[in-house]
Design a protein around this motif. Sequence first.
Motif, mmCIF file in Angstrom:
data_model
loop_
_atom_site.group_PDB
_atom_site.id
_atom_site.type_symbol
_atom_site.label_atom_id
_atom_site.label_comp_id
_atom_site.label_asym_id
_atom_site.label_seq_id
_atom_site.Cartn_x
_atom_site.Cartn_y
_atom_site.Cartn_z
ATOM 1 N N THR A 3 0.808 -1.223 0.000
ATOM 2 C CA THR A 3 0.000 0.000 0.000
ATOM 3 C C THR A 3 0.840 1.271 0.000
ATOM 4 N N ASP A 4 2.127 1.155 0.314
ATOM 5 C CA ASP A 4 2.993 2.330 0.419
ATOM 6 C C ASP A 4 4.195 2.144 -0.504
ATOM 7 N N ARG A 5 4.180 2.819 -1.635
ATOM 8 C CA ARG A 5 5.244 2.605 -2.625
ATOM 9 C C ARG A 5 6.585 3.162 -2.165
ATOM 10 N N LEU A 6 6.616 3.887 -1.057
ATOM 11 C CA LEU A 6 7.872 4.420 -0.527
ATOM 12 C C LEU A 6 8.369 3.630 0.677
ATOM 13 N N ASN A 7 7.762 2.465 0.903
ATOM 14 C CA ASN A 7 8.203 1.623 2.017
ATOM 15 C C ASN A 7 8.202 0.165 1.557
ATOM 16 N N ARG A 8 9.002 -0.082 0.529
ATOM 17 C CA ARG A 8 9.036 -1.401 -0.095
ATOM 18 C C ARG A 8 10.396 -2.054 0.113
ATOM 19 N N ASN A 9 10.376 -3.362 0.287
ATOM 20 C CA ASN A 9 11.599 -4.155 0.323
ATOM 21 C C ASN A 9 11.242 -5.554 -0.135
ATOM 22 N N LEU A 10 11.927 -6.030 -1.138
ATOM 23 C CA LEU A 10 11.680 -7.370 -1.659
ATOM 24 C C LEU A 10 12.941 -8.194 -1.517
ATOM 25 N N VAL A 11 12.795 -9.455 -1.132
ATOM 26 C CA VAL A 11 13.942 -10.336 -0.939
ATOM 27 C C VAL A 11 13.711 -11.619 -1.715
ATOM 28 N N VAL A 12 14.765 -12.112 -2.342
ATOM 29 C CA VAL A 12 14.677 -13.306 -3.186
ATOM 30 C C VAL A 12 15.722 -14.305 -2.714
ATOM 31 N N ILE A 62 8.055 -8.856 -10.406
ATOM 32 C CA ILE A 62 6.884 -9.424 -9.733
ATOM 33 C C ILE A 62 6.399 -8.353 -8.760
ATOM 34 N N ALA A 63 5.162 -7.922 -8.908
ATOM 35 C CA ALA A 63 4.664 -6.794 -8.125
ATOM 36 C C ALA A 63 3.844 -7.261 -6.936
ATOM 37 N N GLU A 64 4.260 -6.832 -5.747
ATOM 38 C CA GLU A 64 3.504 -7.168 -4.545
ATOM 39 C C GLU A 64 2.273 -6.287 -4.398
ATOM 40 N N LEU A 67 1.005 -9.892 -10.084
ATOM 41 C CA LEU A 67 1.286 -9.596 -11.481
ATOM 42 C C LEU A 67 2.770 -9.795 -11.788
ATOM 43 N N ILE A 68 3.069 -10.301 -12.982
ATOM 44 C CA ILE A 68 4.451 -10.439 -13.435
ATOM 45 C C ILE A 68 4.684 -9.512 -14.625
ATOM 46 N N SER A 69 5.939 -9.229 -14.901
ATOM 47 C CA SER A 69 6.305 -8.253 -15.921
ATOM 48 C C SER A 69 6.105 -8.800 -17.331
#
Length: 460
Positions: free
Chosen positions: A173-182, A417-419, A436-438
């Motif tokens: 919900t907050d595009r300025l508080n994102r972190n993705l880990v793989v 991959i968009a959360e 959704l995927i790119s």
Amino acid sequence: PPPPPPPPPEQPPERDGVGMLDDAEIAALSGLSVRTPPTVDPRRSLIVTDEAILSRFSFEELMARLASQSLLPLSKETLFNQWMDINNRKPGLGLGAHCDDTLDNGQPSFNGFTIQCPRAEGQQIDKATFDANSPDSYVAIALVNRFDLASLPGKGDDCGEYRLVFAKRSGMTDRLNRNLVVFEGVLPNPQHNGRDLSGCVPVVEFWANLSSIADPGERAKRLHDFFYRGLRGFQPVVRAAAFGNASTRAKGQVRTNQFMQLNWMLRQYTLQHEGGFLRFKPAPAKENPEGLLFNETIDHAKGADFRAAFLDVVSSLKVNDLHRFNMNALPDAFNAFDSDAQDPMKTHYANQFASSPNFAASIDSRLAAGGNPAGLTAADIVARAQALSCAGCHQFSNNKSLGGGLTWPASLGFVHIAENQTEAAADGPAGSLRFLISPALKDVYLPRHKQVMEAFLRGS
């Protein structure tokens, strides 16, 4: 006695191994006789983003499993805190690496290149990471099959990479508080024979068979068993060694896509034992040379050596196939820890290269000497290098021409991959959603990975 030979270069995490071969070569590696292979559904057998399935995969379980493999007692909370503390200046928690452990002219650096330090991601320490109702928790958004990365016989002994992707809940919900880990785990081949990849057949069949299973609950169970229990005769993917010490060439890694502050940053880590404890350690990102090395007007200790080494990968970068051009042989000494997807200079190779006419002439000369049927220019070669970098693949190279009629496919804007974006799932209960995927994944890379799997199972 003569010195031991240098270790083989580590396998890049995006293109190498069986995916670089043609279909006939891939088919010959399975040891199977010619047969009709199962039809692979990419969204069941290559990338799974269905919420109904991913709800079976918790970040807490993943971190607890890894922490339990520490030689000395370690909690999941401490392991996560130590990882995030790498983004802080020392002394921090005093448990492992920090971003200012090395200074270059007073600036924090890693592998010889300055890095952003500290980062806001370091503020996640002692947050409610494992409380599913907290914005500080992490949500599974994808499971990924990368059999196409299986090492070729004689070079490695693995059956490819298998990935778990998580996103910080706040980013939904907050595009300025994102972190993705793989978590990109390498799966060893227990029957490595140096001749083929017949030992990997059960793994490829497992993933292919998911295409024919309609019930999302059954697919979730089988996938969870694959990652946490392992197929018969195989280790599970979720083991500490899979993310940093899996095999001679393909060691595995953990990568982050960080946007809890400007600029958007991509980084890479490995899991290692240190003093008896399992620790995350920063690592140079593969195929991610520092941008300033392309600029011959900048006096950097590694600049001249990089430009000489880069000439040796021109031949592999000019391969006129979107799935096969590479710079796999480029030494790790030139790779950066930070891949900044917004800075117009730091990780933007074309902008740096614009100041390098002598380097451009050397690349053009190397192109001409080896034959250049696609009519590529030095700028095209650098554009291809950019596309292989973290920042290029995720942002800078979207829809950019790479010469020879090739165009780099688009991400979703910094992510593949968009959360924070979903669509209706193709199957499952009414109203089921999937992340959704790119376009790059959907239209370019998944079709190729499907082709690799089906060729392997077709046999020769």
